[in-house]
Motif scaffolding. Sequence first.
Motif, PDB file in Angstrom:
ATOM      1  N   VAL A  17      52.929  48.074  26.778  1.00  0.00           N
ATOM      2  CA  VAL A  17      53.043  46.744  27.578  1.00  0.00           C
ATOM      3  C   VAL A  17      51.354  46.093  27.790  1.00  0.00           C
ATOM      4  O   VAL A  17      50.821  46.822  28.255  1.00  0.00           O
ATOM      5  CB  VAL A  17      53.443  47.166  28.877  1.00  0.00           C
ATOM      6  N   ARG A  18      51.383  44.824  27.266  1.00  0.00           N
ATOM      7  CA  ARG A  18      50.218  44.412  26.496  1.00  0.00           C
ATOM      8  C   ARG A  18      50.434  43.024  27.157  1.00  0.00           C
ATOM      9  O   ARG A  18      51.550  42.473  27.910  1.00  0.00           O
ATOM     10  CB  ARG A  18      49.727  44.555  25.682  1.00  0.00           C
ATOM     11  N   VAL A  21      52.732  40.162  27.952  1.00  0.00           N
ATOM     12  CA  VAL A  21      54.190  40.953  27.156  1.00  0.00           C
ATOM     13  C   VAL A  21      55.405  39.578  27.932  1.00  0.00           C
ATOM     14  O   VAL A  21      55.244  39.650  28.571  1.00  0.00           O
ATOM     15  CB  VAL A  21      54.006  41.833  28.414  1.00  0.00           C
ATOM     16  N   GLU A  25      62.028  41.338  27.385  1.00  0.00           N
ATOM     17  CA  GLU A  25      61.934  41.956  26.128  1.00  0.00           C
ATOM     18  C   GLU A  25      61.663  44.173  26.751  1.00  0.00           C
ATOM     19  O   GLU A  25      62.253  44.928  26.472  1.00  0.00           O
ATOM     20  CB  GLU A  25      61.230  42.194  24.944  1.00  0.00           C
ATOM     21  N   LEU A  26      60.192  43.620  27.616  1.00  0.00           N
ATOM     22  CA  LEU A  26      59.857  44.946  28.174  1.00  0.00           C
ATOM     23  C   LEU A  26      61.600  45.607  29.124  1.00  0.00           C
ATOM     24  O   LEU A  26      61.516  46.798  28.610  1.00  0.00           O
ATOM     25  CB  LEU A  26      58.880  44.757  29.519  1.00  0.00           C
ATOM     26  N   SER A  49      56.893  52.928  30.143  1.00  0.00           N
ATOM     27  CA  SER A  49      56.226  51.922  30.073  1.00  0.00           C
ATOM     28  C   SER A  49      54.508  53.145  30.278  1.00  0.00           C
ATOM     29  O   SER A  49      54.395  53.665  30.330  1.00  0.00           O
ATOM     30  CB  SER A  49      56.322  51.294  30.520  1.00  0.00           C
ATOM     31  N   THR A  59      51.831  39.304  32.552  1.00  0.00           N
ATOM     32  CA  THR A  59      52.818  38.760  32.194  1.00  0.00           C
ATOM     33  C   THR A  59      53.186  37.080  30.849  1.00  0.00           C
ATOM     34  O   THR A  59      52.351  36.857  31.643  1.00  0.00           O
ATOM     35  CB  THR A  59      54.132  39.371  32.586  1.00  0.00           C
ATOM     36  N   PRO A  83      57.340  45.401  22.436  1.00  0.00           N
ATOM     37  CA  PRO A  83      57.513  44.460  22.754  1.00  0.00           C
ATOM     38  C   PRO A  83      56.076  43.215  22.285  1.00  0.00           C
ATOM     39  O   PRO A  83      55.478  43.191  22.214  1.00  0.00           O
ATOM     40  CB  PRO A  83      57.840  43.986  24.011  1.00  0.00           C
ATOM     41  N   SER A  85      54.126  40.280  22.560  1.00  0.00           N
ATOM     42  CA  SER A  85      52.836  39.869  23.471  1.00  0.00           C
ATOM     43  C   SER A  85      52.527  38.256  22.989  1.00  0.00           C
ATOM     44  O   SER A  85      51.656  38.330  22.429  1.00  0.00           O
ATOM     45  CB  SER A  85      51.413  41.256  23.386  1.00  0.00           C
ATOM     46  N   GLY A 118      56.602  41.948  18.119  1.00  0.00           N
ATOM     47  CA  GLY A 118      55.170  43.043  18.214  1.00  0.00           C
ATOM     48  C   GLY A 118      54.971  43.232  16.239  1.00  0.00           C
ATOM     49  O   GLY A 118      54.481  44.836  16.587  1.00  0.00           O
TER      50      GLY A 118
END
Length: 333
Positions: A17-18, A21, A25-26, A49, A59, A83, A85, A118
């Motif tokens: 998780v960046r 994000v 998708e997450l 995660s 996000t 995912p 970002s 990603g």
Amino acid sequence: MSRSVEPRAPHRVAVLVRPGVLPMELGLVHQIFRGARTPGGAPLYEVTSFALEPGPVATDADFSVHVERGPDVLDEAETVVVPASHPLDETDDVLSPALRDALARIRPGTRIASVCTGAFVLAAAGLLDGRRATTHWHSAERFRRSFPAVEVDPHVLYTDNGEVLTSAGEAAGIDLCLHLIRRDHGAAVANEVARGMVVPPHREGGQAQYLQLPVPEPGARDSTARAREWALRHLHRPLSVAELAEREAMSVRTFTRRFRQEVGTSPLRWLTQQRVERARQLLERTELPVDRVAEAVGFTSAVSLRQHLAATLGVSPSTYRQTFGGDRHTIPT
């Protein structure tokens, strides 16, 4: 006839998780993998995660997510999913020191997969050099310029290089996750997950069907759906492109062109894909001899089935059946 299967620990999936994000998708990675279960209801995957720094992560929507775990999750991960970002992916061609250090914790042999842009992270890490990869069609040219050592295919929904996989836009992440489940546990498990999500277990074609296309001539029929539906009901018999074109009252040339536009591949390649998928289902769910499976799906012989299965999955029909065949019933000869 049933085959006893020893229980095993769930496959560990780590999801990066960046900041920026995409929430869809997450969420889809968690939902799909957590939906895969044994016949007895035991989870087949454990999804966790992680962020480079635990805590709240913004996000690309109007909310943040709180991520409790850090990169230590990677020490035990068996599959890592990255995912997209925004806007980080398309502005940073070089990994940040923190991200580089985190990825260095991934153990040899661990699978790593990307969703949408990603793939920029995987490419910046050097994991895609000399390999075929995809990303969202809108970002494909930028990706190609940034990473000339990568063979970019903007037309497919996902690519599988064994330990390194990439997928196209957000929804293609669903296709990729289902593909991984199918690879790990067979078509029956993946189909059950897809059924629970009310999505196709295997989408036809690639990104080509979503690109902006020229407006067809007035009055022209621009769908090959009826021919595809008919072909799926007649996979057991020889089928030609001319025969499919006739179902749509088109010339072979026009039919082939529109088929590629709508499905993203050629009619003959699509037929082979459908036959392989049907063969997988029969190998999992029945005790039909291999030659009967080949006959039922339209391959000319058991040798032809073995060749196509080996080219697609890298295994023989008997090996596939031993790996993924659960409760089966015999179909009378």
